[in-house]
Every structure is written in C-alpha cells, then in structure tokens.
Design a protein around this motif. Structure first.
Motif, PDB file in Angstrom:
ATOM      1  N   LEU A   9      -0.657  -1.141   5.117  1.00 35.61           N
ATOM      2  CA  LEU A   9      -0.141  -0.043   5.939  1.00 35.61           C
ATOM      3  C   LEU A   9      -0.762   1.287   5.523  1.00 35.61           C
ATOM      4  CD1 LEU A   9       3.651  -0.966   6.227  1.00 35.61           C
ATOM      5  CD2 LEU A   9       1.849  -1.293   7.935  1.00 35.61           C
ATOM      6  N   ILE A  10      -0.985   1.463   4.226  1.00 35.97           N
ATOM      7  CA  ILE A  10      -1.652   2.675   3.746  1.00 35.97           C
ATOM      8  C   ILE A  10      -3.086   2.731   4.257  1.00 35.97           C
ATOM      9  CG2 ILE A  10      -2.520   3.838   1.674  1.00 35.97           C
ATOM     10  CD1 ILE A  10      -0.031   2.834   0.212  1.00 35.97           C
ATOM     11  N   ILE A  11      -3.756   1.568   4.287  1.00 34.79           N
ATOM     12  CA  ILE A  11      -5.129   1.508   4.799  1.00 34.79           C
ATOM     13  C   ILE A  11      -5.155   1.842   6.293  1.00 34.79           C
ATOM     14  CG2 ILE A  11      -7.058  -0.062   5.269  1.00 34.79           C
ATOM     15  CD1 ILE A  11      -6.378  -1.474   2.646  1.00 34.79           C
ATOM     16  N   VAL A  12      -4.163   1.356   7.035  1.00 35.41           N
ATOM     17  CA  VAL A  12      -4.056   1.695   8.463  1.00 35.41           C
ATOM     18  C   VAL A  12      -3.887   3.201   8.639  1.00 35.41           C
ATOM     19  CG1 VAL A  12      -2.635   1.444  10.529  1.00 35.41           C
ATOM     20  CG2 VAL A  12      -3.133  -0.553   9.124  1.00 35.41           C
ATOM     21  N   LEU A  13      -3.025   3.805   7.814  1.00 36.47           N
ATOM     22  CA  LEU A  13      -2.812   5.251   7.889  1.00 36.47           C
ATOM     23  C   LEU A  13      -4.093   6.006   7.547  1.00 36.47           C
ATOM     24  CD1 LEU A  13      -0.769   7.546   8.316  1.00 36.47           C
ATOM     25  CD2 LEU A  13      -0.214   7.397   5.879  1.00 36.47           C
TER      26      LEU A  13
ATOM     27  N   TYR B  58       2.979 -11.414  11.753  1.00 41.74           N
ATOM     28  CA  TYR B  58       3.179  -9.985  12.017  1.00 41.74           C
ATOM     29  C   TYR B  58       4.192  -9.384  11.040  1.00 41.74           C
ATOM     30  CZ  TYR B  58       0.562 -10.575  16.339  1.00 41.74           C
ATOM     31  OH  TYR B  58      -0.431 -10.830  17.248  1.00 41.74           O
ATOM     32  N   LYS B  59       5.248 -10.166  10.707  1.00 44.27           N
ATOM     33  CA  LYS B  59       6.217  -9.697   9.717  1.00 44.27           C
ATOM     34  C   LYS B  59       5.551  -9.531   8.357  1.00 44.27           C
ATOM     35  CE  LYS B  59      10.186 -11.880  11.998  1.00 44.27           C
ATOM     36  NZ  LYS B  59      11.235 -12.927  11.874  1.00 44.27           N
TER      37      LYS B  59
ATOM     38  N   ASP C 169       3.224  -5.638   4.149  1.00 44.93           N
ATOM     39  CA  ASP C 169       2.164  -5.343   3.182  1.00 44.93           C
ATOM     40  C   ASP C 169       1.966  -3.827   3.115  1.00 44.93           C
ATOM     41  OD1 ASP C 169      -0.084  -5.157   1.613  1.00 44.93           O
ATOM     42  OD2 ASP C 169      -1.147  -6.803   2.599  1.00 44.93           O
ATOM     43  N   LYS C 170       2.512  -3.191   2.080  1.00 45.49           N
ATOM     44  CA  LYS C 170       2.447  -1.727   1.967  1.00 45.49           C
ATOM     45  C   LYS C 170       1.009  -1.250   1.799  1.00 45.49           C
ATOM     46  CE  LYS C 170       7.085  -1.112   0.070  1.00 45.49           C
ATOM     47  NZ  LYS C 170       7.893  -0.597  -1.066  1.00 45.49           N
ATOM     48  N   ARG C 171       0.213  -1.999   1.033  1.00 41.77           N
ATOM     49  CA  ARG C 171      -1.175  -1.593   0.815  1.00 41.77           C
ATOM     50  C   ARG C 171      -1.937  -1.557   2.134  1.00 41.77           C
ATOM     51  NH1 ARG C 171      -5.924  -4.234   0.319  1.00 41.77           N
ATOM     52  NH2 ARG C 171      -7.562  -3.175  -0.895  1.00 41.77           N
TER      53      ARG C 171
END
Length: 267
Positions: A58-62, A48-49, A54-56
């Motif tokens: 997180l962008i996909i989640v957004l 989970y950490k 993983d910024k990429r």
C-alpha cells in the motif's frame, strides 16, 4: 451503392482480441480460489483481501500515485512553457533544433534514458530514491506534453491575440485569458498522457530506484520473479481499472470542453 467490406472490422476485432484477451485472462484468474492460473476452482476475493492487508504494498501504491501526480503536474507546466517558446521562436533553425531534441527523447529507448539518468545522478551525488525517480519522470514526460500542446498552439489564429492586444490586454492577460483557455484540451491531454506514462513506466524507474523506495511497476516485476502469485493478478486488475477510470475522465473532460467551445462559437 457499394457494400462496405467487413474485413476491416474483422481485422480491428482481431487486434482488440489479441490485445485484451491476456488482460481479461489475468483479471478472471484474480478471483480463482485455486491459487493457480491453470484451473478455475471457485470464486474468491481472498487475493484482494491479502493485497489490501499488505502495508508495504500500500505504501508502494501511494508512492507511485504521488510520483505520477507530481511529475505530471510539473512536466505539464514546463511542457506548456516549452511549447510556447517553440511556437513563438523567430529563428527557424533554433525552432527545428528544439523540436528535434524534443522528438529524440520520445523515440529514444527507455533503457538508454534510464542508464543515462543513473550515470547523471551518480555523478551529481543525488541519492537514488524518491527524488531521482521524480526527476526522471518529469524529464521523460515533458516531451510528451510538448507534443500534445504544440498542435493546439499551431492551429490558433494570431488574430485572437491581436484582438486581445487591441483591447488593451497585457502579456499575462493574453496568456491566461486567450492562449491557455484555447489550448486547454491539449494541456489536459498532455497531463493525462504524462500521468499514464508515469504510472506504467518500468525501464527508466528500474534504473533510478534505490533501496527502500519502489514503484508498482518495479514491485510487480520483483514479485513475478519470485513465482506466480494471484496477488499480482489482483494488483494488475486494480491498475487496469484505474487506467480505465483515467481514460473515461479524460474523455469526459474533452467532451465538456468541446461542448463549451461550440457553445461559445454559436454565441
């Protein structure tokens, strides 16, 4: 009195076990420190950490959440207007034709719909990416909203509208103060159904995503093709919990609406 058979309950329990056992198995191993789904070596939050680092991703989640919310809101507005048009259409042949076209989109295979959108966007010169995914999700969500709203419109008594008009209400007042409050459970149901379909869709999205833009369903597929990683388990666990929250929120809203409706009838 005859005793009720236990077999229906056994069968129902078996169905739930078959459906949910793989999900809980996946969730259980998302906390495995061993890095595999074979032997559970110990509890850890490492995956989970790593996921939140993983910024990429997180962008996909957004991107996925924005697409889901926008497509659900727009498709709900269009779907409600479409349901109203179908119900109040005078010609039965035209009404049945519209219903048939609406139902065809629901039962059509996602692969065919995705390929059709790909051809359409290519011919129209629309670049594959955010816009193409958003338009596709709006298109396949509208029939879902129409199906959820139609029953509430059909069960609404015409005397409510007649009474409002006798009291001097205009068309907008009838729509905003009589029709929409009455069909609000169906509207909320349509919105949440469109939201979950948008979040979960893979087949249609896979066809219309371009380079540099992706959603969670497509990303999970690409990650799974590279090999088994417990990042996928962690991500899938969070998605499942988010879906549970959506379902609980929908149930709470429906319960609240039914209580307010009951209180209004008693008054």
């Amino acid at each position: 009195m005859k005793k009720k058979s236990v077999w229906p309950r056994v069968y129902l329990a078996f169905i739930f076990i078959v459906l949910y056992a793989p999900i809980f198995y996946l969730m259980f191993y998302s906390f495995n420190s061993g890095g595999t789904m074979n032997n559970f070596e110990g509890f850890t939050l490492e995956w989970y950490k790593e996921l939140f680092g993983d910024k990429r991703l997180l962008i996909i989640v957004l991107n996925t959440i924005i697409i889901a919310l926008l497509s659900s809101a727009i498709s709900t507005i269009i779907g409600v207007l479409g349901a109203l048009a179908i119900v109040y259409m005078r010609k039965k042949t035209a009404k049945q034709a519209l219903l048939s076209f609406n139902n065809v989109l629901i039962v059509s295979p996602d692969v065919i719909i995705g390929a059709s959108f790909l051809i359409l966007f290519t011919m129209a010169g629309i670049k594959l990416g955010f816009t193409s995914v958003l338009l596709s999700h709006i298109a396949f969500s509208i029939p879902i909203v129409v199906i959820m709203v139609l029953p509430k419109l059909q069960e609404m008594s015409s005397s409510l509208i007649d009474a409002a008009r006798d009291l001097g209400a205009g068309h907008w007042d009838v729509l905003s103060k009589v029709v929409l409050p009455y069909i609000s459970p169906g509207v909320f149901a349509g919105f949440f159904m469109a939201l979950t379909y948008s979040l979960d869709d893979f087949a249609v999205t896979f066809f219309v995503t371009g380079n540099g833009f992706s959603t969670l369903s497509v990303e999970i597929y690409s990650l799974a093709r590279r090999g088994i990683s417990l990042n996928i388990n962690a991500l899938s666990t969070l998605l499942f919990l988010f879906t549970i929250i959506l379902v609980a929120g929908y149930y709470f809203i429906m319960q609240r609406n039914s209580r307010s409706t009951g209180a209004g009838v008693q008054k």
